[in-house]
Design a protein around this motif. Structure first.
Motif, mmCIF file in Angstrom:
data_model
loop_
_atom_site.group_PDB
_atom_site.id
_atom_site.type_symbol
_atom_site.label_atom_id
_atom_site.label_comp_id
_atom_site.label_asym_id
_atom_site.label_seq_id
_atom_site.Cartn_x
_atom_site.Cartn_y
_atom_site.Cartn_z
ATOM 1 N N ASP A 1 -0.173 -5.932 -0.372
ATOM 2 C CA ASP A 1 0.073 -4.496 -0.295
ATOM 3 C C ASP A 1 -0.736 -3.960 0.882
ATOM 4 N N TYR A 2 -0.164 -4.061 2.078
ATOM 5 C CA TYR A 2 -0.937 -3.752 3.289
ATOM 6 C C TYR A 2 -1.253 -2.269 3.410
ATOM 7 N N ASP A 3 -0.444 -1.403 2.769
ATOM 8 C CA ASP A 3 -0.656 0.044 2.909
ATOM 9 C C ASP A 3 -1.108 0.699 1.609
ATOM 10 N N ASP B 1 4.136 -6.093 -0.273
ATOM 11 C CA ASP B 1 4.941 -6.376 0.908
ATOM 12 C C ASP B 1 4.857 -7.880 1.201
ATOM 13 N N HIS C 1 8.121 -4.505 4.746
ATOM 14 C CA HIS C 1 7.602 -3.424 3.914
ATOM 15 C C HIS C 1 8.504 -3.217 2.700
ATOM 16 N N VAL D 1 8.785 -4.263 9.596
ATOM 17 C CA VAL D 1 7.847 -3.368 10.266
ATOM 18 C C VAL D 1 7.880 -3.687 11.755
ATOM 19 N N SER E 1 -3.912 -0.188 8.921
ATOM 20 C CA SER E 1 -2.831 0.728 8.567
ATOM 21 C C SER E 1 -3.349 2.145 8.414
#
Length: 645
Positions: free
Chosen positions: A430-432, A438, A467, A478, A524
């Motif tokens: 979950d990069y964001d 993701d 994403h 992305v 991010s």
């Protein structure tokens, strides 16, 4: 009849009914879900024989500047998600080496893995990078390349302490796995090689001792992506080691009657290294932990010995059917994948084909390299993502319940983009921090010759980030913004994922073949909240809690996290669990299903945007993260390396 068996049979009847529908003349819905790859190339036969499984031969996909999209297709502006801080962090002082640049033989091509672990218990992830070797080193004519252990200095930089720690390996290395096999509370390290493997025991003082021979886990030919897990529920971590190719360094494989078939030494009609198809495979091994520092090989007894000698790459233990027992996943190169269901009596059922994981939805074997496992739909069930060869698409498997999977890559919208790429390390992240997992993929080709042809692919390749945009139903690519980490073109292999800076962002460390390592920091621009959890097992559970599952609920969203060893590609990720919370400002509940013991515990967290340590039976306990959280909240410690902008 158990509910599980009943569910399985209902699934099989459903599959049979679906097949009948496919044979009927009304194909409209089916056609909508058919994968539409790039157009077949007119220059080469549609399905040429090759040493690696592919989906055919396809026309090149180029960007506006006529570059393959694997090393192009950049955009000028857009969000900066990852920053390459490798040099600033001090990682570029080390270099990976494997064979010769020509890559004449398969043993030179597949690269090595990377492991993330807090080996000294200071609360900051350190980095272990496996190195390959050279022919001169194998013959004793040169000093072998050494592995690296980069200690985290807490200020955005790292120092290589491999010599001091005693973990330089010095063999032709491939993979690594992290696990506390003796339950002393300190992470140990298993390193796979061509030749004898190593089991580095953590001595609690910044050094390790290789106990592989004493433990009985050296093996002796070509091992790859190992993993730890407690398959028999005795509270001790066992060890699974996939085998790849049975290789003879003195007689490397070549085309002809005495070696591989000519077609297994070609790619798109040109001569390349032979294999893996056409070569003898190496069996897999499961070692039972005896509890006294030794292991016993129980591969045959447990039913996971791989009698077909498929080409094993990556593996992990995880509970795929929610019955409280860890199952075993193995990603195999150019042969069907394995899913072994844990029967709870020390044996496994090979459910690879019945589960739907063995092949892609076309019923075809893929060259599976990387293996990601995670609950990307927030359904309480883990899905699977595997990376594959170029001229094929990576595969996303949705968990339908009861250990059954449906390959849904096309419906998710992420099949066509991956055809030109050759994928390796991968993970659901979950990069964001929006609460939805993701997908990250590290890429790079195995044949240097691809740079000499207009095939729409390249030897060094950029990574891909997908994403999650529709609760796991859809993903979007992305964009690779110029000057950011997603536009880095590198010959990637192993990759490990974790929060190296304790800021709640998931960073990526890539072990690139014949290259310096790459550290992509997650920068991010989101302002979402997060929480991290480290588990400590109690009686009946592995001390590092590998195999445990956590369900966390915040603002009505319930997420699942699993403590795993291995996975990605020949690598091991951060074993702390990371949960993005979106805009939620508190955690509603935490439910822990402890591995092996079967105990379920509910714990309350009093804050967010920090790490907590939860010990079985004791709840949240004081830890080094209390001080780290206080320092970061006050800004007293600069944990951010200087930005390049």
């Amino acid at each position: 009849m158990s509910n599980q068996i009943a569910d399985k049979r209902r699934w099989h009847w459903a599959c049979a009914a679906a097949l009948v529908l496919l044979l009927q003349p009304a194909f409209s819905q089916v056609r909508q879900q058919t994968i539409e790859p790039p157009a077949p190339s007119a220059d080469v036969p549609a399905v040429p024989q090759s040493g690696s499984a592919t989906g055919g031969v396809f026309a090149p996909v180029l960007d506006a500047e006529k570059r393959p999209i694997t090393e192009g297709d950049f955009v000028k502006t857009g969000p900066k998600i990852y920053e390459d801080i490798s040099a600033k962090a001090g990682l570029t002082s080390w270099h990976h080496t494997m064979g010769t640049p020509q890559k004449k033989y398969i043993i030179e091509e597949i690269g090595s893995g990377v492991c993330l672990l807090d080996y000294d218990h200071d609360g900051w992830l350190d980095i272990y990078l496996v190195n390959g070797s050279t022919y001169d080193a194998q013959d004793g004519k040169a000093e072998p390349p050494h592995a690296a252990l980069f200690h985290n200095n807490h200020d955005g930089t790292f120092t290589n302490v491999a010599n001091i720690a005693g973990v330089t390996n010095g063999r032709w290395g491939f993979g690594c796995a992290v696990g506390d096999y003796d339950n002393d509370g300190w992470p140990d390290l298993y390193v796979t090689n061509f030749g004898k493997n190593r089991l580095y025991h953590n001595n609690h003082n910044g050094t390790f001792t290789d106990f592989a021979a004493k433990a009985g886990v050296t093996l002796g030919n070509w091992s790859t992506g190992a993993s730890f897990g407690d398959y028999d529920g005795d509270g001790r971590l066992d060890l699974f080691v996939p085998g790849y190719v049975h290789y003879d360094m003195a007689h490397p494989p070549s085309a002809g009657p005495a070696g591989a078939g000519m077609g297994f030494c070609e790619f798109r009609g040109i001569g390349v290294s032979c294999g893996p198809r056409g070569l003898e495979g190496e069996p897999d091994h499961l070692f039972h932990n005896n509890g006294d520092g030794t292991f016993t090989d129980v591969s045959v007894k447990a039913g996971v010995s791989d009698p077909n000698h498929y080409y094993g790459f990556s593996s992990t233990f995880v509970d795929v059917n929610n019955d409280g027992k860890v199952d075993l996943l193995v990603a195999n190169d150019s042969s069907s994948n394995y899913l072994y269901i844990n029967k709870g009596n020390g044996t496994f059922e090979n459910d690879s084909f019945d589960s739907g994981f063995a092949l892609n939805r076309s019923g075809r074997e893929t060259a599976s390299m990387g293996l990601a496992v995670g609950d990307y739909k927030n359904s309480g069930q883990v899905g699977i993502y595997t990376t594959t060869f170029s001229d094929d698409y990576n595969t996303l498997f949705q968990n339908m319940g009861a250990g059954n999977f449906s390959e849904t890559t096309s419906r998710a919208g992420i099949d066509q983009i991956t055809y030109p790429f050759l994928g390796w390390g991968t993970e659901f992240i979950d990069y964001d921090n929006d609460g939805w997992k993701d997908i990250f993929v590290a890429n790079g080709h195995v044949f240097p010759q691809v740079n000499q042809h207009q095939w729409g692919t390249s030897y060094a390749e950029r990574p891909l980030l997908f994403h999650n945009i529709d609760q796991g139903k859809k993903f979007e690519v992305v964009p690779a913004v110029e000057g950011t980490g997603l536009a880095e073109v590198i010959p990637s292999r192993g990759a490990a994922f974790g929060d190296l800076f304790n800021d709640g962002k998931i960073d990526v460390v890539i072990n690139a073949i014949d290259h310096t390592p790459v550290l992509l920091r997650d920068v991010s621009p989101d302002h979402n909240h997060w929480v991290g959890i480290q588990l400590i097992g109690g009686p009946g559970t592995p001390r590092d809690a590998v195999g445990s599952t956590v369900y966390l609920t915040a603002d009505g969203m319930r997420q699942r996290g699993d403590v795993m060893s291995g996975g990605s590609y020949e690598s091991s990720n951060d074993q702390r669990l990371h949960f993005g919370l979106g805009k939620a400002t508190s955690v509603d509940s935490v439910e822990i299903h402890w591995a092996s013991s079967g105990k379920v515990e509910r714990v309350r967290l009093t804050g967010i945007d920090r790490y907590y340590v939860i010990e079985q039976g004791k709840g949240v306990v004081p830890s080094v993260y209390d001080g780290i959280a206080a320092q970061m909240a006050s800004g007293k410690k600069d944990t951010h390396p200087p930005s390049g902008n």
